[in-house]
Design a protein around this motif. Structure first.
Motif, PDB file in Angstrom:
ATOM      1  N   THR A  79       0.853  -1.179   0.000  1.00  0.00           N
ATOM      2  CA  THR A  79       0.000   0.000   0.000  1.00  0.00           C
ATOM      3  C   THR A  79       0.894   1.237   0.000  1.00  0.00           C
ATOM      4  O   THR A  79       2.088   1.155   0.336  1.00  0.00           O
ATOM      5  CB  THR A  79      -0.897   0.029   1.246  1.00  0.00           C
ATOM      6  OG1 THR A  79      -0.071   0.210   2.401  1.00  0.00           O
ATOM      7  CG2 THR A  79      -1.734  -1.232   1.369  1.00  0.00           C
ATOM      8  N   PRO A  80       0.330   2.384  -0.357  1.00  0.00           N
ATOM      9  CA  PRO A  80       1.124   3.616  -0.282  1.00  0.00           C
ATOM     10  C   PRO A  80       1.716   3.835   1.119  1.00  0.00           C
ATOM     11  O   PRO A  80       2.874   4.241   1.245  1.00  0.00           O
ATOM     12  CB  PRO A  80       0.114   4.701  -0.646  1.00  0.00           C
ATOM     13  CG  PRO A  80      -0.855   4.009  -1.555  1.00  0.00           C
ATOM     14  CD  PRO A  80      -0.973   2.621  -0.982  1.00  0.00           C
ATOM     15  N   GLU A 129      -4.861   8.873   5.342  1.00  0.00           N
ATOM     16  CA  GLU A 129      -4.773   8.781   3.884  1.00  0.00           C
ATOM     17  C   GLU A 129      -3.446   9.346   3.421  1.00  0.00           C
ATOM     18  O   GLU A 129      -3.015  10.394   3.886  1.00  0.00           O
ATOM     19  CB  GLU A 129      -5.914   9.572   3.237  1.00  0.00           C
ATOM     20  CG  GLU A 129      -7.265   8.935   3.428  1.00  0.00           C
ATOM     21  CD  GLU A 129      -8.336   9.628   2.603  1.00  0.00           C
ATOM     22  OE1 GLU A 129      -8.028  10.120   1.498  1.00  0.00           O
ATOM     23  OE2 GLU A 129      -9.477   9.678   3.075  1.00  0.00           O
ATOM     24  N   SER A 145      -1.582  10.877   0.299  1.00  0.00           N
ATOM     25  CA  SER A 145      -1.913  11.490  -0.988  1.00  0.00           C
ATOM     26  C   SER A 145      -0.875  11.139  -2.051  1.00  0.00           C
ATOM     27  O   SER A 145       0.269  10.794  -1.748  1.00  0.00           O
ATOM     28  CB  SER A 145      -2.015  13.011  -0.849  1.00  0.00           C
ATOM     29  OG  SER A 145      -0.723  13.565  -0.685  1.00  0.00           O
ATOM     30  N   ARG A 146      -1.315  11.254  -3.266  1.00  0.00           N
ATOM     31  CA  ARG A 146      -0.414  11.047  -4.402  1.00  0.00           C
ATOM     32  C   ARG A 146       0.720  12.059  -4.363  1.00  0.00           C
ATOM     33  O   ARG A 146       1.872  11.736  -4.653  1.00  0.00           O
ATOM     34  CB  ARG A 146      -1.217  11.178  -5.707  1.00  0.00           C
ATOM     35  CG  ARG A 146      -0.408  10.917  -6.946  1.00  0.00           C
ATOM     36  CD  ARG A 146      -1.325  10.972  -8.181  1.00  0.00           C
ATOM     37  NE  ARG A 146      -0.651  10.510  -9.350  1.00  0.00           N
ATOM     38  CZ  ARG A 146       0.120  11.268 -10.127  1.00  0.00           C
ATOM     39  NH1 ARG A 146       0.298  12.531  -9.832  1.00  0.00           N
ATOM     40  NH2 ARG A 146       0.701  10.756 -11.189  1.00  0.00           N
ATOM     41  N   ALA A 181       3.229   3.338  -6.525  1.00  0.00           N
ATOM     42  CA  ALA A 181       2.061   3.492  -5.644  1.00  0.00           C
ATOM     43  C   ALA A 181       1.341   4.803  -5.945  1.00  0.00           C
ATOM     44  O   ALA A 181       0.108   4.850  -5.955  1.00  0.00           O
ATOM     45  CB  ALA A 181       2.498   3.445  -4.183  1.00  0.00           C
ATOM     46  N   GLY A 182       2.088   5.856  -6.211  1.00  0.00           N
ATOM     47  CA  GLY A 182       1.486   7.141  -6.554  1.00  0.00           C
ATOM     48  C   GLY A 182       0.734   7.094  -7.867  1.00  0.00           C
ATOM     49  O   GLY A 182      -0.358   7.657  -7.991  1.00  0.00           O
ATOM     50  N   ARG A 204      -0.617   4.373  -9.175  1.00  0.00           N
ATOM     51  CA  ARG A 204      -1.829   3.579  -8.921  1.00  0.00           C
ATOM     52  C   ARG A 204      -2.874   4.407  -8.190  1.00  0.00           C
ATOM     53  O   ARG A 204      -4.059   4.336  -8.508  1.00  0.00           O
ATOM     54  CB  ARG A 204      -1.496   2.346  -8.082  1.00  0.00           C
ATOM     55  CG  ARG A 204      -0.816   1.265  -8.854  1.00  0.00           C
ATOM     56  CD  ARG A 204      -0.660   0.028  -7.994  1.00  0.00           C
ATOM     57  NE  ARG A 204       0.171  -0.931  -8.675  1.00  0.00           N
ATOM     58  CZ  ARG A 204       1.035  -1.729  -8.086  1.00  0.00           C
ATOM     59  NH1 ARG A 204       1.172  -1.696  -6.782  1.00  0.00           N
ATOM     60  NH2 ARG A 204       1.739  -2.570  -8.783  1.00  0.00           N
ATOM     61  N   LEU A 205      -2.449   5.170  -7.226  1.00  0.00           N
ATOM     62  CA  LEU A 205      -3.362   6.013  -6.465  1.00  0.00           C
ATOM     63  C   LEU A 205      -3.985   7.051  -7.375  1.00  0.00           C
ATOM     64  O   LEU A 205      -5.183   7.312  -7.290  1.00  0.00           O
ATOM     65  CB  LEU A 205      -2.613   6.688  -5.320  1.00  0.00           C
ATOM     66  CG  LEU A 205      -3.428   7.407  -4.265  1.00  0.00           C
ATOM     67  CD1 LEU A 205      -4.397   6.441  -3.598  1.00  0.00           C
ATOM     68  CD2 LEU A 205      -2.517   8.029  -3.232  1.00  0.00           C
ATOM     69  N   THR A 240      -6.721   5.320  -9.484  1.00  0.00           N
ATOM     70  CA  THR A 240      -7.945   4.984  -8.764  1.00  0.00           C
ATOM     71  C   THR A 240      -8.750   6.249  -8.456  1.00  0.00           C
ATOM     72  O   THR A 240      -9.961   6.196  -8.356  1.00  0.00           O
ATOM     73  CB  THR A 240      -7.670   4.230  -7.447  1.00  0.00           C
ATOM     74  OG1 THR A 240      -6.857   5.049  -6.601  1.00  0.00           O
ATOM     75  CG2 THR A 240      -7.012   2.910  -7.706  1.00  0.00           C
ATOM     76  N   MET A 241      -8.062   7.384  -8.351  1.00  0.00           N
ATOM     77  CA  MET A 241      -8.762   8.634  -8.054  1.00  0.00           C
ATOM     78  C   MET A 241      -9.489   9.173  -9.300  1.00  0.00           C
ATOM     79  O   MET A 241     -10.485   9.864  -9.183  1.00  0.00           O
ATOM     80  CB  MET A 241      -7.775   9.692  -7.567  1.00  0.00           C
ATOM     81  CG  MET A 241      -7.239   9.389  -6.166  1.00  0.00           C
ATOM     82  SD  MET A 241      -5.901  10.490  -5.662  1.00  0.00           S
ATOM     83  CE  MET A 241      -6.567  12.087  -5.959  1.00  0.00           C
TER      84      MET A 241
END
Length: 133
Positions: free
Chosen positions: A5-6, A65, A67-68, A121-122, A124-125, A128-129
């Motif tokens: 995960t991030p 959370e 953030s990217r 991870a960024g 991917r995030l 998804t956003m």
């Protein structure tokens, strides 16, 4: 394959960076000649910078959370470290003992790995956003 995960990418980076800083402080009297230094002062300052950086990264990784922007900024800082390591190798090659060179390269490779994990991870995030729910 483990899906990090991030938060994990940041927390693992923070843990490894803290460990590196603490090891540098613990081995300060032994390590400094390998880097062509006359005293351990530069290693001490570098170790302290590592520990401060690790605390910032850990704080970011402990938030609810991630953030990217935080991931990309951390990845960019890690890439900056890798580039700085290359500059150190180029500028101070003759002063560095072989073990000092190896340590610089090994740490830079590990840091590049963290940068890659955080960048992925960024990305991917970010994907998804932007996708509809």
């Amino acid at each position: 394959m483990m899906n990090l995960t991030p938060r994990h990418t940041l927390l693992i980076d923070a843990a490894a960076t803290t460990a590196t800083g603490l090891l540098m402080l613990a081995g300060r009297g032994l390590l400094y000649p390998y880097f062509g230094l006359e005293s351990p002062l530069v290693l001490d300052l570098t170790a302290i910078a590592f520990i401060v950086y690790a605390a910032i990264v850990a704080f970011a990784g402990r938030r609810d959370e991630v953030s990217r922007t935080v991931l990309m900024a951390t990845a960019a800082a890690n890439v900056g470290y890798v580039l700085a390591s290359a500059v150190v190798l180029l500028m101070f090659w003759p002063e560095l003992q072989p073990i000092g060179r190896v340590l610089v390269v090994v740490i830079a490779i590990a840091v590049e790995g963290f940068a890659t994990l955080q960048f992925v991870a960024g990305r991917r995030l970010g994907r998804t956003m932007t996708q509809p729910a």
